[in-house]
Design an enzyme around this catalytic site. Structure first.
Site, short mmCIF file in Angstrom:
data_model
loop_
_atom_site.label_atom_id
_atom_site.label_comp_id
_atom_site.label_asym_id
_atom_site.label_seq_id
_atom_site.Cartn_x
_atom_site.Cartn_y
_atom_site.Cartn_z
N PHE A 81 -1.03 -0.17 12.58
CA PHE A 81 -1.85 0.36 11.51
C PHE A 81 -2.26 -0.79 10.49
O PHE A 81 -3.46 -0.87 10.45
CB PHE A 81 -1.03 1.36 10.73
CG PHE A 81 -1.87 1.80 9.53
CD1 PHE A 81 -3.10 2.70 9.71
CD2 PHE A 81 -1.43 1.68 8.27
CE1 PHE A 81 -3.61 3.13 8.75
CE2 PHE A 81 -2.15 1.99 7.06
CZ PHE A 81 -3.45 2.76 7.21
N ASN A 82 -1.39 -1.47 10.00
CA ASN A 82 -1.85 -2.51 9.09
C ASN A 82 -2.88 -3.52 9.40
O ASN A 82 -3.98 -3.96 8.84
CB ASN A 82 -0.72 -3.37 8.44
CG ASN A 82 0.12 -2.62 7.78
OD1 ASN A 82 -0.08 -1.63 7.05
ND2 ASN A 82 1.63 -3.07 7.45
N THR B 76 2.64 -5.85 3.20
CA THR B 76 3.42 -4.73 3.84
C THR B 76 2.00 -3.75 4.01
O THR B 76 2.46 -2.62 4.22
CB THR B 76 4.43 -4.16 3.04
OG1 THR B 76 4.24 -3.48 2.12
CG2 THR B 76 5.71 -5.02 2.82
N ASP C 21 0.93 -1.20 -0.09
CA ASP C 21 0.08 0.06 0.20
C ASP C 21 0.80 1.25 0.05
O ASP C 21 0.61 1.99 1.25
CB ASP C 21 -0.89 -0.04 1.16
CG ASP C 21 -0.29 0.10 2.51
OD1 ASP C 21 1.08 -0.46 2.75
OD2 ASP C 21 -0.90 0.52 3.46
N ASN D 132 -2.32 2.69 3.51
CA ASN D 132 -1.63 4.02 3.65
C ASN D 132 -2.61 5.25 2.98
O ASN D 132 -2.74 6.45 3.55
CB ASN D 132 -0.43 4.20 3.36
CG ASN D 132 0.54 3.67 4.16
OD1 ASN D 132 0.30 3.69 5.48
ND2 ASN D 132 1.62 2.76 3.62
N HIS E 169 9.58 0.16 8.47
CA HIS E 169 8.84 -0.82 8.66
C HIS E 169 9.08 -1.93 7.50
O HIS E 169 9.41 -3.23 7.83
CB HIS E 169 7.44 -0.91 8.92
CG HIS E 169 6.98 0.36 9.96
ND1 HIS E 169 7.27 0.05 11.27
CD2 HIS E 169 6.68 1.61 9.84
CE1 HIS E 169 6.98 1.37 12.05
NE2 HIS E 169 6.52 2.07 11.21
N ASP E 170 8.33 -1.57 6.41
CA ASP E 170 8.30 -2.43 5.35
C ASP E 170 9.50 -3.16 4.75
O ASP E 170 9.35 -4.41 4.44
CB ASP E 170 7.30 -1.97 4.29
CG ASP E 170 5.77 -1.72 4.84
OD1 ASP E 170 5.67 -2.10 5.81
OD2 ASP E 170 5.24 -0.98 4.35
C1 BDR Z 1 2.75 0.21 8.62
O1 BDR Z 1 1.93 0.95 8.37
C2 BDR Z 1 2.21 1.78 7.05
O2 BDR Z 1 1.94 3.21 7.44
C3 BDR Z 1 3.36 1.53 6.90
O3 BDR Z 1 3.43 1.44 5.43
C4 BDR Z 1 3.79 0.14 7.45
O4 BDR Z 1 3.37 -0.85 6.60
C5 BDR Z 1 3.53 0.49 9.90
O5 BDR Z 1 2.63 0.47 10.97
CA CA Z 2 2.85 -0.27 4.21
#
Ligand code: BDR
Ligand code: CA
Length: 312
Positions: A167-168, A125, A9, A38, A241-242
Site C-alpha cells: 500500500f504505502n 510509516t 498516516d 490510509n 506493520h508500522d
Molecule cells: C501499510 O499500509 C497501511 O495501511 C498501514 O498503516 C501500513 O503502513 C501496510 O501496507
Molecule cells: Ca501507515
C-alpha cells in the site's frame, strides 16, 4: 537518545507506532509529520493529535504535510482503517482545545530539522510523499540524515493493495523512487517481515493485562483493525506493520535481512508501486537498502508490552 521524525498516516498500526515511540526514553521524537495515505490528510492529522492527546503527550509537535501523492491520485485504505482512518470500539478521544497542528508545513519542518541537526533518523510509516518533497526542496539534507527506516514494500511477498504492490509504496511510487535514489541509508520493513509480526487475541490480552488505558486503546484499535483481516483472509491474526519501524530503532538485533538494490516500478499500471529488490544480486545496481525479511517476533512483542506498560 536517537532523534527521530515520525512521518505517519494514522491508521491503527501507525497509532501503535506513535505510542510505542512515545513510551521509549531511548527515542527523542522531534516531531510527527502527517501525510495522506490510509485516509485523507484532515483525518491523519486529527488522528495523530488524538493519539498524542490520549497518552498525555501534547508536548509533541504535529505538522500537516502532503494531501496527495506527487503525481497520482490519492488512494486510501478505508477498507482496513475505516472512514476516518482510526475507527475503534472505545470512547471518542478528545483533543484539548489548545493542542493544535503547528503552522509550519511538515516538509519545511523536515528540511529545517535535518539542516539544523546531524544524525536524525526518519521513520516513515505511510506513503513517502513528505520525505521526497523535503529531498527535492533541500537536497543537502541527504548528507545529514542518519538513515530512513520505513514501512513499505514487499521484496519476496505478494502485494496487499494490488497483487504486485504494498500500500504505502503503491500510493506514491514516484516519491518512493526519489527517496530510494537519494543515497540516504535505507532500511526497508516490508511485508516480508511485517507479516511475521502477527497480533492475535493472545497477544492483545497479554498487553491488556497491563491494565492501563493505553493497553485498552491497543485492544480497541486491534479489534477494529483485525475485522478486515478476519473477513478477507479468514484468519485470527493481523500483521502489525508500522510498529516494526520503532522496534528496529529500539533493538535492531531483533531483525535480520540483507543489503540489496531497491527500485520501484512507476510506469506499468499492472505492477505500479512494486518494490523490485535484487535479492539474488542478478544486476550490477548499487545495494542501496537493508531489506529486512525476518524478526524475533516473541521478543518484539515483549518489547512492545514493556513500553506500553510505561504509558498512562
Ligand atoms: C501499510 O499500509 C497501511 O495501511 C498501514 O498503516 C501500513 O503502513 C501496510 O501496507
Ligand atoms: Ca501507515
Amino acid at each position: 537518545m536517537k532523534k527521530i521524525i515520525l512521518d505517519v498516516d494514522p491508521g491503527h498500526d501507525d497509532a501503535v507506532a506513535i505510542m510505542f515511540a512515545a513510551a521509549s526514553n531511548e527515542i527523542d521524537i522531534l516531531g510527527i509529520t502527517c501525510v495522506a495515505g490510509n485516509s485523507i490528510l484532515e483525518n491523519t492529522t486529527q488522528n495523530a493529535l488524538k493519539i498524542c492527546s490520549f497518552i498525555d503527550r501534547t508536548d509533541i509537535n504535529i505538522y500537516a504535510g502532503s494531501n496527495k501523492p506527487l503525481k497520482r491520485k490519492l488512494v486510501t485504505a478505508s477498507h482496513v482503517h475505516g472512514e476516518n482512518g482510526l475507527e475503534h470500539s472505545g470512547d471518542e478521544i478528545i483533543i484539548p482545545n489548545k493542542y493544535k497542528l503547528q503552522e509550519k508545513d511538515a516538509v519545511d519542518f523536515i528540511v529545517d530539522s535535518c539542516m539544523q541537526n546531524k544524525g536524525i533518523t526518519l521513520c516513515p510509516t505511510g506513503p513517502l510523499t513528505n520525505i521526497a518533497k523535503a529531498i527535492l526542496k533541500e537536497p543537502h539534507i541527504v548528507n545529514n540524515i542518519n538513515e530512513i527506516v520505513f514501512m513499505g514494500g514487499a521484496a519476496m511477498t505478494l502485494g496487499n493493495i494490488t497483487p504486485a504492490a504494498e500500500f504505502n509504496i503503491y500510493v506514491d511510487p514516484h516519491a518512493a523512487n526519489i527517496v530510494f535514489n537519494s543515497q540516504i541509508p535505507l532500511v526497508m520493513m516490508g511485508l516480508d517481515v511485517t507479516h511475521k509480526v502477527l497480533v492475535d487475541d493472545t497477544i492483545t490480552n497479554d498487553i491488556l493485562s497491563i491494565g492501563n488505558k493505553s493497553s485498552k486503546l491497543f485492544r480497541d484499535l486491534i479489534n477494529f483493525y483485525s475485522i478486515f483481516h478476519k473477513e478477507k483472509y479468514n484468519t485470527t491474526s493481523s500483521p502489525l506493520h508500522d510498529p516494526c519501524v520503532i522496534g528496529y530503532i529500539l533493538n535492531n538485533k531483533l531483525f535480520s535481512g540483507k543489503k540489496a538494490n531497491l527500485i520501484v516500478e512507476e510506469n506499468s499500471e499492472l505492477t505500479m508501486g512494486k518494490t523490485v529488490v535484487d535479492w539474488l544480486e542478478v544486476s550490477t545496481r548499487t545495494k542501496n537498502c537493508l531489506v529486512v525479511n525476518d524478526v524475533d517476533s516473541d521478543n518484539f512483542f515483549k518489547l512492545l508490552k514493556d513500553k506500553f506498560s510505561l504509558l498512562p
